[in-house]
Motif scaffolding. Structure first.
Motif, short mmCIF file in Angstrom:
data_model
loop_
_atom_site.label_atom_id
_atom_site.label_comp_id
_atom_site.label_asym_id
_atom_site.label_seq_id
_atom_site.Cartn_x
_atom_site.Cartn_y
_atom_site.Cartn_z
N PHE A 169 -3.86 8.18 4.53
CA PHE A 169 -2.78 7.24 4.84
C PHE A 169 -2.05 7.69 6.10
O PHE A 169 -1.83 6.91 7.02
N ALA A 170 -1.69 8.97 6.13
CA ALA A 170 -0.97 9.52 7.28
C ALA A 170 -1.83 9.44 8.54
O ALA A 170 -1.33 9.08 9.62
N PRO B 108 1.68 13.33 5.25
CA PRO B 108 1.73 12.21 4.30
C PRO B 108 3.16 11.75 4.04
O PRO B 108 4.08 12.56 3.96
N PHE C 104 -3.52 4.66 -1.51
CA PHE C 104 -4.28 5.23 -0.41
C PHE C 104 -4.08 6.75 -0.43
O PHE C 104 -2.95 7.24 -0.49
N ASP C 105 -5.16 7.52 -0.39
CA ASP C 105 -5.07 8.97 -0.32
C ASP C 105 -4.05 9.35 0.75
O ASP C 105 -4.10 8.86 1.89
N ALA C 106 -3.09 10.21 0.41
CA ALA C 106 -1.95 10.50 1.28
C ALA C 106 -2.36 11.04 2.65
O ALA C 106 -1.80 10.62 3.67
N GLU C 107 -3.30 11.95 2.69
CA GLU C 107 -3.73 12.51 3.98
C GLU C 107 -4.37 11.43 4.85
O GLU C 107 -4.10 11.34 6.05
N SER D 194 1.00 5.58 -0.19
CA SER D 194 0.26 6.84 -0.11
C SER D 194 0.35 7.51 -1.47
O SER D 194 1.36 7.40 -2.17
N THR D 195 -0.71 8.18 -1.86
CA THR D 195 -0.72 8.88 -3.14
C THR D 195 -1.31 10.27 -2.95
O THR D 195 -2.36 10.42 -2.34
N THR E 96 0.85 -1.18 0.00
CA THR E 96 0.00 0.00 0.00
C THR E 96 0.88 1.23 0.00
O THR E 96 1.79 1.35 0.83
#
Length: 142
Positions: free
Chosen positions: A57-58, A66, A52-55, A11-12, A9
């Motif tokens: 994900f974080a 992120p 996974f949407d970076a925000e 982050s993007t 997975t």
């Protein structure tokens, strides 16, 4: 712990760009696609690639910001040098940044090229006649 990985997975920063690149560009079909959150693609038996949407994900990881994708290459192996060239050209035409045109590699008798997808993930497309992947997914060197 058994020697296997089920999920990769990443982050993007732009989930919509990931969706467009993988779904429309590559023609991949998501296993799960949750708008604004995550996309999962079955990439091998028992293995899923997640974007996974970076925000989010974080937030999920308990990180303050992120995490960028760095120091990672995903490799797609093909049966010939010609297939490497075709795939690298196609990925570049879909918006991937060309990092290394298809060429003989410096290590291990490989022919490969590299691109960076719109989300920062580096993809290698490679042909190495010195190893093979069996029908069961096992890799044989030499």
């Amino acid at each position: 712990m058994q020697q296997r990985v089920h999920f990769l997975t990443f982050s993007t920063p732009d989930l919509d760009a990931a969706r467009a690149f993988y779904r429309e560009g590559l023609g991949w079909h998501p296993l799960v696609d949750v708008a604004g959150e995550v996309i999962f693609f079955q990439v091998a038996p028992g293995t899923v690639l997640g974007l996974f949407d970076a925000e989010k994900f974080a937030q999920d990881a308990g990180m303050p910001s992120p995490a960028p994708v760095a120091g990672v290459t995903l490799s797609h192996n093909v049966d010939s040098a010609e297939e490497v060239s075709v795939a690298i050209d196609r990925l570049a035409s879909l918006g991937a940044e060309l990092l290394k045109p298809a060429q003989v590699g410096a290590f291990g008798g490989i022919f490969h090229g590299l691109v960076r997808d719109p989300n920062g993930i580096v993809w290698e497309v490679a042909h190495n006649p010195g190893w093979s992947i069996g029908d069961d997914g096992g890799v044989t060197f030499g």
